[in-house]
Design an enzyme around this catalytic site. Structure first.
Site, short mmCIF file in Angstrom:
data_model
loop_
_atom_site.label_atom_id
_atom_site.label_comp_id
_atom_site.label_asym_id
_atom_site.label_seq_id
_atom_site.Cartn_x
_atom_site.Cartn_y
_atom_site.Cartn_z
N ARG A 72 40.27 35.79 41.75
CA ARG A 72 41.42 35.43 42.57
C ARG A 72 41.31 33.95 42.93
O ARG A 72 40.21 33.40 43.02
CB ARG A 72 41.46 36.28 43.83
CG ARG A 72 41.64 37.76 43.53
CD ARG A 72 41.96 38.53 44.80
NE ARG A 72 41.70 39.94 44.65
CZ ARG A 72 42.52 40.79 44.03
NH1 ARG A 72 43.64 40.37 43.50
NH2 ARG A 72 42.21 42.06 43.94
N GLY A 102 49.02 39.74 38.41
CA GLY A 102 49.92 40.39 39.37
C GLY A 102 50.68 39.38 40.20
O GLY A 102 50.83 38.21 39.81
N GLY A 104 50.07 37.61 42.90
CA GLY A 104 49.42 36.34 43.25
C GLY A 104 49.35 35.41 42.04
O GLY A 104 49.64 34.21 42.14
N THR A 125 49.62 45.09 36.77
CA THR A 125 49.02 45.66 37.98
C THR A 125 49.08 47.17 37.88
O THR A 125 50.10 47.73 37.44
CB THR A 125 49.71 45.23 39.30
OG1 THR A 125 49.27 46.12 40.35
CG2 THR A 125 51.21 45.28 39.23
N ASP A 127 49.32 48.92 40.34
CA ASP A 127 50.16 49.37 41.45
C ASP A 127 51.64 49.51 41.08
O ASP A 127 52.40 50.15 41.81
CB ASP A 127 50.05 48.39 42.63
CG ASP A 127 48.67 48.38 43.24
OD1 ASP A 127 47.84 49.22 42.86
OD2 ASP A 127 48.41 47.52 44.10
N GLY A 170 47.02 51.32 46.11
CA GLY A 170 48.42 51.05 46.45
C GLY A 170 48.45 50.44 47.84
O GLY A 170 48.42 51.16 48.83
N ARG A 171 48.48 49.12 47.89
CA ARG A 171 48.40 48.44 49.19
C ARG A 171 49.73 48.50 49.93
O ARG A 171 49.78 48.87 51.08
CB ARG A 171 48.04 46.96 48.99
CG ARG A 171 46.75 46.71 48.23
CD ARG A 171 46.41 45.24 48.23
NE ARG A 171 46.09 44.81 49.58
CZ ARG A 171 44.89 44.98 50.14
NH1 ARG A 171 43.91 45.55 49.47
NH2 ARG A 171 44.66 44.58 51.37
N GLU A 222 46.06 53.98 49.76
CA GLU A 222 45.14 53.21 50.63
C GLU A 222 45.87 52.43 51.72
O GLU A 222 45.33 52.17 52.79
CB GLU A 222 44.29 52.25 49.79
CG GLU A 222 45.14 51.20 49.09
CD GLU A 222 44.34 50.27 48.18
OE1 GLU A 222 43.14 50.14 48.34
OE2 GLU A 222 44.98 49.66 47.29
N ARG A 275 40.98 51.75 37.97
CA ARG A 275 41.22 50.50 37.25
C ARG A 275 40.33 50.32 36.05
O ARG A 275 40.58 49.45 35.22
CB ARG A 275 40.99 49.33 38.22
CG ARG A 275 42.26 48.73 38.71
CD ARG A 275 42.11 47.79 39.84
NE ARG A 275 41.08 46.78 39.72
CZ ARG A 275 40.83 45.87 40.66
NH1 ARG A 275 41.57 45.86 41.76
NH2 ARG A 275 39.89 45.00 40.52
O1 F6P Z 1 46.49 45.04 43.26
C1 F6P Z 1 45.84 46.05 42.60
C2 F6P Z 1 44.77 46.65 43.42
O2 F6P Z 1 44.25 47.59 42.58
C3 F6P Z 1 45.15 47.24 44.79
O3 F6P Z 1 45.74 48.48 44.75
C4 F6P Z 1 43.83 47.22 45.49
O4 F6P Z 1 43.95 47.26 46.88
C5 F6P Z 1 43.27 45.94 45.04
O5 F6P Z 1 43.75 45.73 43.73
C6 F6P Z 1 41.77 45.90 45.13
O6 F6P Z 1 41.31 44.81 44.42
P1 F6P Z 1 39.86 44.17 44.52
O7 F6P Z 1 38.94 45.21 45.06
O8 F6P Z 1 39.55 43.77 43.12
O9 F6P Z 1 39.99 43.01 45.41
#
Ligand code: F6P
Length: 341
Positions: A72, A102, A104, A125, A127, A170-171, A222, A275
């Site tokens: 990131r 995704g 970002g 993504t 999600d 799923g944020r 989540e 994932r």
């Molecule tokens: O954006 C995808 C996702 O899988 C979200 O659902 C999850 O909260 C997040 O990535 C977690 O990502 P990481 O643990 O890699 O920061």
């Protein structure tokens, strides 16, 4: 043409299929040269890249993760990238950058495009929350993993007369919870889009047991939250990437149900299992199509846009359009699964 590719943000099954597709189309059809930046935008900023030829992408179609690595990007580094966008293109000799990522990543892609770097984005993504595309690759795989997990949990739950609370990713958007919950026949589904009342879940479980059923499965995203004041569960702090640090709704809800029901309730957090691993056939095909169309767009000079699935067609849409809002689960999709909300 010299094409730069990178994968950024959380990884996702199908990333390697896109990379492979880009290289195949670009090298075989156009005689291009493709380079892959390592670890997302970090590789672009630090000049870490390698040539991707046909050999380099051999055997990766079914491979999960990303052969390029991912990361990131912090805001100050993004600013640095934008300030140097044109210089970087010159330095690496790239005519176009294809960032696969995704929300970002695509936001950063748009900023780089505005700063003068020719960009063609590819959305990804698990999600499935990027607006402008009906589907993102990775989602089908994640739904399959979560569905299989719930199928398996049902048999053990029944043996022990338990409630299973299965937390899926799923944020902000509950697509994985909605579709895996429906596919597995979960008895309750909780999404970020609609606060849930634990009393409804308690009533559902009691009603099932009163009919002689011996277990229940609740699928919770989540990012789901209870209705204010109904149970002890708070919002988490925001991390350096602007993401809420969740407090663990699966565990909190299982504890709450156990307390109210006087029955065992077990949390199962699927997490990154959703994932990892090989992409489904659907995701491999979508990822391959996105890669193909990204190269075509690059050769047309169709910059500042990204690939998107509309119905069964892959089209190009402006990056700006794709990142204005997240694609959340609409009310009518919840209505279709009403009995479990
Ligand atoms: O954006 C995808 C996702 O899988 C979200 O659902 C999850 O909260 C997040 O990535 C977690 O990502 P990481 O643990 O890699 O920061």
């Amino acid at each position: 043409m010299r094409i730069g590719v990178l994968t950024a943000g959380g990884d996702c099954p199908g990333l390697n299929a896109v990379i492979r597709s880009v290289v195949h189309r670009a090298v075989t059809n156009f005689g291009d040269e493709v380079i892959g930046f390592e670890d997302g935008y970090a590789g672009l900023l630090e000049g870490r890249f390698r040539t991707l030829d046909l050999d380099a992408v051999g055997g990766i179609l079914a491979l999960g993760g990303t052969i390029l690595g991912s990361s990131r990007l912090q805001r100050d580094r993004l600013r640095e990238a934008c300030d140097n966008a044109q210089d970087m293109a010159r330095e690496f000799g790239i005519d176009v950058l294809i960032p696969i990522g995704g929300e970002g990543t695509l936001t950063a892609a748009r900023m780089l495009a505005d700063a003068g770097l020719p960009v063609v984005g590819v959305p990804k993504t698990i999600d499935n929350d990027i607006s402008s595309t009906d589907r993102t690759f990775g989602f089908d795989t994640a739904v399959g993993v979560a569905t299989e997990a719930m199928d398996r949990l049902k048999t053990t739950a029944e043996s022990h007369q338990r409630v299973m609370v299965v937390e899926v990713m799923g944020r902000h958007a509950g697509w994985i919870a909605l579709e895996s919950g429906m596919a597995a026949g979960a008895h309750g589904i909780c999404l970020p889009e609609r606060a849930f009342d634990p009393a409804h879940l308690v009533a559902m479980v009691e009603e099932r047991f009163s009919r002689g059923k011996k277990f229940a499965v609740v699928c919770v995203a989540e990012g789901a939250h209870p209705v204010e004041g109904t149970m002890d569960y708070g919002h988490g702090e925001i991390d350096q990437f602007g993401h809420e640090r969740f407090q663990g709704i699966g565990t909190a809800l299982a504890r709450e149900l156990e307390r109210r029901l006087g029955k065992e309730a077990k949390p199962v957090i699927l997490g990154h299992i959703q994932r990892g691993g090989t992409p489904t056939a659907y995701d491999r095909v979508l990822a391959t199509r996105f890669g193909w169309h990204a190269v075509e767009a690059a050769h047309r000079g169709d910059f500042g846009r990204m690939t998107a699935l509309r119905g069964t067609e892959v089209v190009m849409v402006p990056l700006a359009e794709a990142i204005t809002e997240l694609k959340t689960v609409p009310k009518d999709r919840m209505d279709e699964a009403e009995s479990v909300f």
